[in-house]
Design a protein around this motif. Structure first.
Motif, PDB file in Angstrom:
ATOM      1  N   PHE B  56       0.854  -1.297  -0.097  1.00 32.61           N
ATOM      2  CA  PHE B  56       0.025  -0.129  -0.025  1.00 32.61           C
ATOM      3  C   PHE B  56       0.854   1.297  -0.055  1.00 32.61           C
ATOM      4  O   PHE B  56       1.731   1.409   0.909  1.00 32.61           O
ATOM      5  CB  PHE B  56      -0.794   0.091   1.389  1.00 32.61           C
ATOM      6  CG  PHE B  56      -1.926  -0.564   1.394  1.00 32.61           C
ATOM      7  CD1 PHE B  56      -2.481  -1.752   0.595  1.00 32.61           C
ATOM      8  CD2 PHE B  56      -3.339  -0.177   1.911  1.00 32.61           C
ATOM      9  CE1 PHE B  56      -3.484  -2.489   0.516  1.00 32.61           C
ATOM     10  CE2 PHE B  56      -4.418  -0.853   1.905  1.00 32.61           C
ATOM     11  CZ  PHE B  56      -4.736  -1.958   1.170  1.00 32.61           C
ATOM     12  N   ARG B  57       0.572   2.187  -0.955  1.00 30.35           N
ATOM     13  CA  ARG B  57       1.175   3.353  -0.687  1.00 30.35           C
ATOM     14  C   ARG B  57       0.358   4.208   0.226  1.00 30.35           C
ATOM     15  O   ARG B  57      -1.119   4.206  -0.077  1.00 30.35           O
ATOM     16  CB  ARG B  57       1.047   4.332  -2.214  1.00 30.35           C
ATOM     17  CG  ARG B  57       1.484   5.729  -2.152  1.00 30.35           C
ATOM     18  CD  ARG B  57       1.187   6.519  -3.494  1.00 30.35           C
ATOM     19  NE  ARG B  57      -0.088   6.524  -3.517  1.00 30.35           N
ATOM     20  CZ  ARG B  57      -0.895   7.677  -3.473  1.00 30.35           C
ATOM     21  NH1 ARG B  57      -0.156   8.882  -3.250  1.00 30.35           N
ATOM     22  NH2 ARG B  57      -2.220   7.658  -3.800  1.00 30.35           N
ATOM     23  N   GLU B  63      -8.057  15.288   0.390  1.00 36.54           N
ATOM     24  CA  GLU B  63      -9.142  15.419  -0.677  1.00 36.54           C
ATOM     25  C   GLU B  63      -9.191  13.974  -1.333  1.00 36.54           C
ATOM     26  O   GLU B  63     -10.245  13.517  -1.735  1.00 36.54           O
ATOM     27  CB  GLU B  63      -8.797  16.491  -1.577  1.00 36.54           C
ATOM     28  CG  GLU B  63      -9.643  16.823  -2.636  1.00 36.54           C
ATOM     29  CD  GLU B  63     -11.329  16.835  -2.070  1.00 36.54           C
ATOM     30  OE1 GLU B  63     -12.042  16.351  -2.708  1.00 36.54           O
ATOM     31  OE2 GLU B  63     -11.352  17.608  -1.143  1.00 36.54           O
ATOM     32  N   GLU B  64      -7.944  13.420  -1.661  1.00 35.28           N
ATOM     33  CA  GLU B  64      -7.725  12.062  -2.174  1.00 35.28           C
ATOM     34  C   GLU B  64      -8.444  10.971  -1.368  1.00 35.28           C
ATOM     35  O   GLU B  64      -9.236  10.090  -2.030  1.00 35.28           O
ATOM     36  CB  GLU B  64      -6.200  11.721  -2.400  1.00 35.28           C
ATOM     37  CG  GLU B  64      -6.217  10.326  -3.318  1.00 35.28           C
ATOM     38  CD  GLU B  64      -4.729   9.818  -3.473  1.00 35.28           C
ATOM     39  OE1 GLU B  64      -3.766  10.406  -2.567  1.00 35.28           O
ATOM     40  OE2 GLU B  64      -4.688   9.173  -4.332  1.00 35.28           O
ATOM     41  N   GLN B  65      -8.147  11.005  -0.082  1.00 35.56           N
ATOM     42  CA  GLN B  65      -8.883  10.216   0.806  1.00 35.56           C
ATOM     43  C   GLN B  65     -10.345  10.271   0.833  1.00 35.56           C
ATOM     44  O   GLN B  65     -11.021   9.393   0.633  1.00 35.56           O
ATOM     45  CB  GLN B  65      -8.409  10.473   2.110  1.00 35.56           C
ATOM     46  CG  GLN B  65      -6.809  10.443   2.536  1.00 35.56           C
ATOM     47  CD  GLN B  65      -6.314  10.912   3.751  1.00 35.56           C
ATOM     48  OE1 GLN B  65      -6.949  11.644   4.318  1.00 35.56           O
ATOM     49  NE2 GLN B  65      -5.134  10.606   3.982  1.00 35.56           N
ATOM     50  N   GLU B  66     -10.761  11.460   1.044  1.00 36.20           N
ATOM     51  CA  GLU B  66     -12.414  11.542   0.981  1.00 36.20           C
ATOM     52  C   GLU B  66     -12.887  11.154  -0.408  1.00 36.20           C
ATOM     53  O   GLU B  66     -13.895  10.397  -0.571  1.00 36.20           O
ATOM     54  CB  GLU B  66     -12.693  13.116   1.066  1.00 36.20           C
ATOM     55  CG  GLU B  66     -12.430  13.546   2.653  1.00 36.20           C
ATOM     56  CD  GLU B  66     -13.070  14.752   3.069  1.00 36.20           C
ATOM     57  OE1 GLU B  66     -13.751  15.383   2.017  1.00 36.20           O
ATOM     58  OE2 GLU B  66     -12.496  15.203   4.163  1.00 36.20           O
ATOM     59  N   LEU B 108      -6.429   1.725   6.154  1.00 35.20           N
ATOM     60  CA  LEU B 108      -5.244   1.422   6.369  1.00 35.20           C
ATOM     61  C   LEU B 108      -4.078   2.231   5.342  1.00 35.20           C
ATOM     62  O   LEU B 108      -2.865   2.407   5.877  1.00 35.20           O
ATOM     63  CB  LEU B 108      -4.732   0.050   6.080  1.00 35.20           C
ATOM     64  CG  LEU B 108      -5.662  -1.162   6.766  1.00 35.20           C
ATOM     65  CD1 LEU B 108      -5.207  -2.354   6.479  1.00 35.20           C
ATOM     66  CD2 LEU B 108      -5.521  -0.724   8.403  1.00 35.20           C
ATOM     67  N   ALA B 109      -4.538   3.017   4.271  1.00 34.24           N
ATOM     68  CA  ALA B 109      -3.654   3.916   3.660  1.00 34.24           C
ATOM     69  C   ALA B 109      -3.838   5.275   3.892  1.00 34.24           C
ATOM     70  O   ALA B 109      -3.205   6.138   3.233  1.00 34.24           O
ATOM     71  CB  ALA B 109      -3.925   3.637   1.955  1.00 34.24           C
ATOM     72  N   PHE B 110      -4.481   5.610   5.057  1.00 36.77           N
ATOM     73  CA  PHE B 110      -4.787   7.055   5.430  1.00 36.77           C
ATOM     74  C   PHE B 110      -4.068   7.715   6.386  1.00 36.77           C
ATOM     75  O   PHE B 110      -3.901   6.951   7.606  1.00 36.77           O
ATOM     76  CB  PHE B 110      -6.267   7.161   5.573  1.00 36.77           C
ATOM     77  CG  PHE B 110      -7.010   7.107   4.498  1.00 36.77           C
ATOM     78  CD1 PHE B 110      -6.814   6.807   3.153  1.00 36.77           C
ATOM     79  CD2 PHE B 110      -8.387   7.098   4.736  1.00 36.77           C
ATOM     80  CE1 PHE B 110      -7.891   6.884   2.251  1.00 36.77           C
ATOM     81  CE2 PHE B 110      -9.565   7.153   3.546  1.00 36.77           C
ATOM     82  CZ  PHE B 110      -9.143   6.780   2.392  1.00 36.77           C
TER      83      PHE B 110
END
Lengths: 96, 186
Positions: B56-57, B63-66, B108-110
């Motif tokens: 995972f990156r 903004e990308e997360q939401e 897990l990527a946030f």
């Protein structure tokens, strides 16, 4: 409905969701080398046996990370649900 | 005696990497103020571990997360609406559980943007397929007993020489570099 536990493997929507996840976690550019910072004990394991230790996420050092990620999810859910306070908060945490 | 019985098999197991070879914050956090090493791996073989372990990156962009969360919810909205319309509790619970699985994986990527300099990548063992309990071991930290599993980086299908894909080893700032080099030569 049956009494069978929910199974992601049988969820027809899961592959589509996985596409969304992959677009985030595999976004280029990929660095050629990735570094694992560790103490001499674990470094020995890595060099001698080629293994790294992966810890259970629920026991990791920083619960604020989980709180932050939950906050992101709650923010977006609030866009879909006009009154978040009326919904059973944290329902998605059951699968963590 | 500690047994694995208390550990739920659906849990996620994670180990962390950084794209940065020499970051003070990482030395402080993970190497007792620099008394350790940063083991550099070629990243390509890590992306092809197996079907259960993903690289995972981590994204620090709110903004990308939401937007990712929004996209996943939109996939599941029709099922949730349908369940709500017929107002059957078990259908609603099932639809919510279905949505929860990809969201749990995604979060897990946030991380918060304050950590962006870490440029973290994570190897994640998904909890979707149960982890055999005999693979779970325990280690102790200063204040906890932590369950862990091992990822075998030396033995997977795309790394046929049986060695972990090491690229370089960076010696921490508080390690005697000359002596560390002696180890390497051993």
């Amino acid at each position: 409905m049956t009494d069978q536990p929910y199974s992601a493997k049988k969820d027809p929507l899961f592959p589509k969701a996985l596409d969304v996840i992959n677009a985030v976690v595999r976004k280029p550019p990929n660095p050629a080398v990735l570094y694992h910072y560790t103490l001499p004990d674990a470094a020995r394991l890595i060099i001698e046996r080629g293994v790294v230790r992966a810890s259970n996420i629920r026991f990791m050092n920083d619960p604020s990370e989980v709180r932050y990620a939950s906050d992101v999810i709650e923010t977006v859910i609030a866009e879909f649900v006009p009154k978040l306070s009326d919904t059973p908060r944290g329902f998605y945490r059951i699968s963590l | 005696m500690i047994t694995a019985r208390t550990i739920e098999t659906v849990d996620y197991y994670v180990t962390s990497f950084s794209a940065e070879p020499d970051l003070l914050g990482q030395w402080r956090a993970y190497c007792m103020a620099g008394r350790g090493f940063a083991i550099g791996y070629q990243s390509a073989p890590l992306t092809r571990m197996n079907n259960e372990v993903y690289l995972f990156r981590v994204t620090y962009d709110r903004e990308e997360q939401e937007q990712a969360v929004r996209s996943i919810i939109e996939i599941y909205i029709p099922g949730l609406v349908e369940a709500a319309e017929v107002a059957k509790r078990d259908l609603i619970v099932a639809a919510g559980a279905a949505l929860g699985v990809p969201l749990a994986l995604l979060l897990l990527a946030f991380k918060h943007e304050a950590y962006a300099e870490e440029r973290e990548y994570r190897l994640v063992r998904s909890g979707i397929n149960p982890i055999p309990l005999d693979q779970v071991e325990f280690r102790s930290t200063a204040n906890m007993i932590v369950p862990f599993i091992e990822f075998d980086l030396a033995d997977h299908r795309n790394n046929s020489n049986g060695k972990a894909p090491l690229a370089e080893i960076v010696v921490g700032p508080s390690v005697d570099a000359a002596r560390a080099e002696n180890h390497y030569e051993c």
